[in-house]
Design an enzyme around this catalytic site. Structure first.
Site, mmCIF file in Angstrom:
data_model
loop_
_atom_site.group_PDB
_atom_site.id
_atom_site.type_symbol
_atom_site.label_atom_id
_atom_site.label_comp_id
_atom_site.label_asym_id
_atom_site.label_seq_id
_atom_site.Cartn_x
_atom_site.Cartn_y
_atom_site.Cartn_z
ATOM 1 C CD GLN A 1 2.921 -6.392 -10.487
ATOM 2 O OE1 GLN A 1 3.195 -5.977 -11.596
ATOM 3 N NE2 GLN A 1 1.791 -6.083 -9.891
ATOM 4 C CG ASP B 92 3.974 -6.280 -1.478
ATOM 5 O OD1 ASP B 92 3.275 -5.559 -2.202
ATOM 6 O OD2 ASP B 92 3.725 -7.480 -1.242
ATOM 7 C CE LYS C 145 6.161 -1.726 -6.444
ATOM 8 N NZ LYS C 145 6.319 -2.805 -5.455
ATOM 9 N N GLY D 108 -0.714 -3.481 -5.015
ATOM 10 C CA GLY D 108 -1.310 -2.819 -3.847
ATOM 11 C C GLY D 108 -0.273 -1.857 -3.328
ATOM 12 C CG HIS D 109 1.610 0.479 -5.517
ATOM 13 N ND1 HIS D 109 2.030 1.013 -6.708
ATOM 14 C CD2 HIS D 109 1.960 -0.836 -5.556
ATOM 15 C CE1 HIS D 109 2.595 0.063 -7.439
ATOM 16 N NE2 HIS D 109 2.558 -1.070 -6.764
HETATM 17 P P1 GDP Z 1 4.415 -1.346 -2.592
HETATM 18 O O1 GDP Z 1 3.567 -2.387 -3.228
HETATM 19 O O2 GDP Z 1 5.853 -1.449 -2.992
HETATM 20 O O3 GDP Z 1 3.884 0.051 -2.796
HETATM 21 O O4 GDP Z 1 4.383 -1.618 -1.030
HETATM 22 P P2 GDP Z 1 3.073 -1.978 -0.145
HETATM 23 O O5 GDP Z 1 2.269 -0.752 0.038
HETATM 24 O O6 GDP Z 1 2.395 -3.180 -0.679
HETATM 25 O O7 GDP Z 1 3.765 -2.436 1.190
HETATM 26 C C1 GDP Z 1 4.604 -1.619 1.922
HETATM 27 C C2 GDP Z 1 4.026 -1.426 3.336
HETATM 28 O O8 GDP Z 1 5.019 -0.871 4.186
HETATM 29 C C3 GDP Z 1 2.866 -0.451 3.387
HETATM 30 O O9 GDP Z 1 1.993 -0.841 4.413
HETATM 31 C C4 GDP Z 1 3.541 0.882 3.742
HETATM 32 O O10 GDP Z 1 2.666 1.787 4.401
HETATM 33 C C5 GDP Z 1 4.621 0.403 4.668
HETATM 34 N N1 GDP Z 1 5.858 1.197 4.707
HETATM 35 C C6 GDP Z 1 6.500 1.831 3.682
HETATM 36 N N2 GDP Z 1 7.661 2.353 4.137
HETATM 37 C C7 GDP Z 1 7.743 2.035 5.451
HETATM 38 C C8 GDP Z 1 8.727 2.260 6.446
HETATM 39 O O11 GDP Z 1 9.775 2.857 6.228
HETATM 40 N N3 GDP Z 1 8.454 1.760 7.696
HETATM 41 C C9 GDP Z 1 7.308 1.086 7.985
HETATM 42 N N4 GDP Z 1 7.145 0.633 9.213
HETATM 43 N N5 GDP Z 1 6.373 0.863 7.055
HETATM 44 C C10 GDP Z 1 6.596 1.308 5.810
HETATM 45 P P1 IMO Z 2 3.035 -4.583 -5.770
HETATM 46 O O1 IMO Z 2 2.959 -3.663 -6.953
HETATM 47 C C1 IMO Z 2 3.873 -8.600 -4.351
HETATM 48 C C2 IMO Z 2 2.730 -11.925 -6.953
HETATM 49 C C3 IMO Z 2 1.590 -12.803 -6.479
HETATM 50 C C4 IMO Z 2 2.023 -14.133 -7.069
HETATM 51 C C5 IMO Z 2 2.642 -13.722 -8.405
HETATM 52 C C6 IMO Z 2 1.671 -13.856 -9.581
HETATM 53 O O2 IMO Z 2 2.089 -4.263 -4.685
HETATM 54 O O3 IMO Z 2 4.458 -4.724 -5.313
HETATM 55 P P2 IMO Z 2 -0.402 -12.388 -10.380
HETATM 56 O O4 IMO Z 2 -1.702 -12.084 -9.685
HETATM 57 O O5 IMO Z 2 0.385 -11.190 -10.738
HETATM 58 O O6 IMO Z 2 -0.586 -13.346 -11.530
HETATM 59 O O7 IMO Z 2 0.445 -13.217 -9.282
HETATM 60 O O8 IMO Z 2 3.013 -12.365 -8.263
HETATM 61 N N1 IMO Z 2 2.405 -10.477 -7.013
HETATM 62 C C7 IMO Z 2 2.847 -9.575 -6.136
HETATM 63 N N2 IMO Z 2 3.583 -9.727 -5.011
HETATM 64 N N3 IMO Z 2 3.508 -7.380 -4.741
HETATM 65 C C8 IMO Z 2 2.796 -7.201 -5.881
HETATM 66 O O9 IMO Z 2 2.517 -5.988 -6.376
HETATM 67 C C9 IMO Z 2 2.401 -8.333 -6.608
HETATM 68 N N4 IMO Z 2 1.683 -8.526 -7.744
HETATM 69 C C10 IMO Z 2 1.711 -9.846 -7.988
HETATM 70 O O10 IMO Z 2 1.507 -12.849 -5.079
HETATM 71 O O11 IMO Z 2 3.048 -14.701 -6.283
HETATM 72 MG MG MG Z 3 2.215 -3.883 -2.663
#
Ligand code: GDP
Ligand code: IMO
Ligand code: MG
Length: 401
Positions: A203, A12, A15, A39-40
Site C-alpha cells: 500500500q 501502486d 514498489k 498487487g506488486h
Molecule cells: P506497486 O503496487 O507499487 O508494486 O505497483 P503496481 O505493480 O500495482 O503498479 C505499478 C504498475 O506500473 C505496474 O504495472 C508496473 O509494471 C508499472 N510500472 C512500474 N514502473 C513503471 C515505469 O517506469 N513506466 C511504466 N510505463 N510502467 C511502470
Molecule cells: P499495493 O501494495 C492501492 C486500497 C483499496 C481501498 C483501501 C482499503 O499494490 O500498493 P483494503 O482491501 O486494504 O481493506 O482496502 O485501500 N488498497 C490499495 N490501493 N494499492 C494497494 O496495494 C492497496 N491495498 C489496498 O483500494 O481503497
Molecule cells: Mg499495486
C-alpha cells in the site's frame, strides 16, 4: 546494511519494480504489512509477474519472508507458492485470514452503500479487527491443531456469517506446514552472516490506518516504522528507506484525492500508464504530483532517497501539473496534517510545468526531466536515486549518490 522500500502515495507507486531492481545483491525480501490486498508487478524480459502476498524478490529467486504484521490468506499463498522457486518463511505469529473475514469485508462494503471504501474484499480489515479482538487464529494456532474456533465462530454468528471451517483448517494446515518460523530471528541470522535484507512495503503512506486519509485507508500500518514492530526487532533493523513515488498520482478505491484530474486528460493518462489495479482490475483514479501529501509521507518515513516511476508516461502527454498547496474553503493549506480533518473539501492549487512531451530517454536526464527531478529534490529535500521510465528492469536510470 538492510534497506526498506515504501510507497509515498496511495499505493501502486511501482514498489514491485523498484524492489526487483535493487534487490540483486540481497539475500532476502521481507513483506511486513498488509496481505493479499497488495498487487506488486515485476516485468522481466517481457514476462509479467504479479505478487499479492509473496515479496517481489520472488522474481529473482530470493528468499521470501512474511513478518508477523502480515495477514496471510492460505488460499492465495498456495497459488503463489506454486509459481515461484526460492525459500519461503512465514512468521508463526501472522494472523490467518479466514473465509468469515472475506464475507464480512463484502457485507460491510455493501452496508456502507454510497460511503463504501472500495476495499479489495480480501478480508484484510476484518482479519486485523479479529486480531485486535484476540479472536483470529495465527499461523502457529492453525498448525497446533488445538485452537478453539468457538469464540470466533460465535462472534461471526452474531452477524449471520457462519459455516464449518473444518475443511479450510485442514487445507490451511497443509499450506503452512513446514514454512513457518521466526522472521525476526531469520533476518538477524542473515545480517550476522553479512547478508542484506530488503523490506518491501505494501500500500502507500496515505493509506496508513493511523496517519492516512482515514477512514479511506487500509487496516494496517504502511510506514517504515512498522518494520521493526512487525519483525519483533528494534528500530535499527530498518536501514535506509527509499520512498517510491509516481511522477503523477493515482488512487484506487474511494476517498479524498485533492489533486485528482477527471475527464479526457485523466482517461488519456490512465490509458497510457495502464492504470488499472493489479489486484482488482479496477480503473485507478488519476491526479497530479502532490507535494503537500508527499512532504508528509517523506517525513513520516524518514525518507532521504526516492525512486521516481513512470516518467515515460509524462513523455506521452502534453501537460504537466504539480501541486504545492491546497485550497480548503478559501484557506490556503500546505501542511497535509492541517488538511486531514477537511480533506474532502481540499482542492489542489495546480501549477503548470514544462511538459516532458516527446522526451527521448536515450539522451539520459536533461532538459524538462532534469528540471522535474531538481524540483522534487528541492521540494522534498531528498535525493533522487532512481528514475524509472518503463516497466522493464532495464528501463531505469540510477543516479550516483
Ligand atoms: P506497486 O503496487 O507499487 O508494486 O505497483 P503496481 O505493480 O500495482 O503498479 C505499478 C504498475 O506500473 C505496474 O504495472 C508496473 O509494471 C508499472 N510500472 C512500474 N514502473 C513503471 C515505469 O517506469 N513506466 C511504466 N510505463 N510502467 C511502470
Ligand atoms: P499495493 O501494495 C492501492 C486500497 C483499496 C481501498 C483501501 C482499503 O499494490 O500498493 P483494503 O482491501 O486494504 O481493506 O482496502 O485501500 N488498497 C490499495 N490501493 N494499492 C494497494 O496495494 C492497496 N491495498 C489496498 O483500494 O481503497
Ligand atoms: Mg499495486
Amino acid at each position: 546494511m538492510n534497506f526498506s522500500v515504501i510507497g509515498l502515495q496511495w499505493g501502486d507507486e511501482g514498489k514491485g519494480k523498484i524492489v526487483d531492481y535493487i534487490s540483486g545483491n540481497c539475500a532476502a525480501v521481507v513483506r511486513f504489512n498488509g496481505g493479499s490486498n497488495a498487487g506488486h508487478t515485476v516485468v522481466k524480459d517481457g514476462k509479467k509477474y504479479v505478487f499479492h502476498l509473496l515479496p517481489s524478490g520472488a522474481a529473482r529467486g530470493k528468499e521470501m519472508i512474511l513478518a508477523s504484521g502480515v495477514v496471510v490468506d492460505p488460499i492465495i499463498l498456495s497459488e503463489e507458492i506454486g509459481k515461484v522457486f526460492g525459500k519461503i518463511l512465514i512468521d508463526s505469529r501472522c494472523s490467518v485470514v479466514t473465509p468469515y473475514d472475506k464475507k464480512l469485508d463484502e457485507i460491510i462494503e455493501e452496508k456502507r452503500g454510497s460511503l463504501a471504501l472500495g476495499t479489495t474484499r480480501r478480508g484484510i480489515g476484518p482479519s486485523y479487527a479479529m486480531r485486535a479482538l484476540r479472536l483470529e487464529p495465527r499461523v502457529c494456532d492453525i498448525l497446533a491443531n488445538d485452537f478453539n474456533f468457538e469464540a470466533l465462530a460465535t462472534f461471526y454468528d452474531m452477524m449471520h456469517i457462519n459455516g464449518n471451517l473444518q475443511e479450510w483448517i485442514e487445507y490451511s494446515r497443509n499450506v503452512l506446514k513446514g514454512i513457518e518460523g521466526d522472521s525476526g530471528a531469520r533476518v538477524v541470522e542473515l545480517n550476522e552472516k553479512g547478508e542484506e535484507v530488503v523490506f518491501e512495503g505494501s500500500q502507500g503512506s496515505l493509506l496508513d490506518i493511523m496517519h492516512g486519509s482515514y477512514p479511506y485507508v487500509t487496516s494496517s500500518h504502511t510506514l517504515s516504522t512498522y518494520i521493526p514492530l512487525s519483525l519483533g526487532l528494534s528500530k535499527d533493523i530498518i536501514g535506509d528507506t527509499i520512498g517510491v513515488m509516481k511522477c503523477y498520482a493515482t488512487r484506487v478505491g474511494s476517498g479524498p484525492f485533492p489533486s485528482e484530474e477527471k475527464g479526457v486528460l485523466a482517461e488519456e493518462i490512465r490509458r497510457i500508464g495502464n492504470e488499472y489495479g493489479a489486484t482488482t482490475g479496477r480503473a485507478r483514479r488519476i491526479g497530479w504530483l502532490d507535494f503537500v501529501s508527499l512532504k508528509y509521507a517523506v517525513r513520516m518515513n524518514g525518507v532521504k532517497e526516492v525512486a521516481i516511476t513512470k516518467v515515460d508516461v509524462l513523455s506521452k502527454i502534453r501537460q504537466l501539473k504539480i501541486c504545492r498547496s491546497y485550497s480548503v474553503d478559501g484557506e490556503e493549506i500546505s501542511d497535509f496534517f492541517k488538511a486531514i480533518p477537511r480533506l474532502d473539501d481540499a482542492k489542489a492549487e495546480l501549477e503548470e510545468m514544462d511538459s516532458l512531451h516527446g522526451y527521448d530517454f536515450s539522451i539520459g536526464m536533461k532538459g524538462a526531466l532534469k528540471k522535474l527531478i531538481e524540483l522534487i529534490e528541492e521540494e522534498l529535500k531528498v535525493s533522487v536515486r532512481l528514475v524509472s521510465y518503463g516497466e522493464e528492469r532495464s528501463e531505469t536510470f540510477e543516479l550516483s549518490r
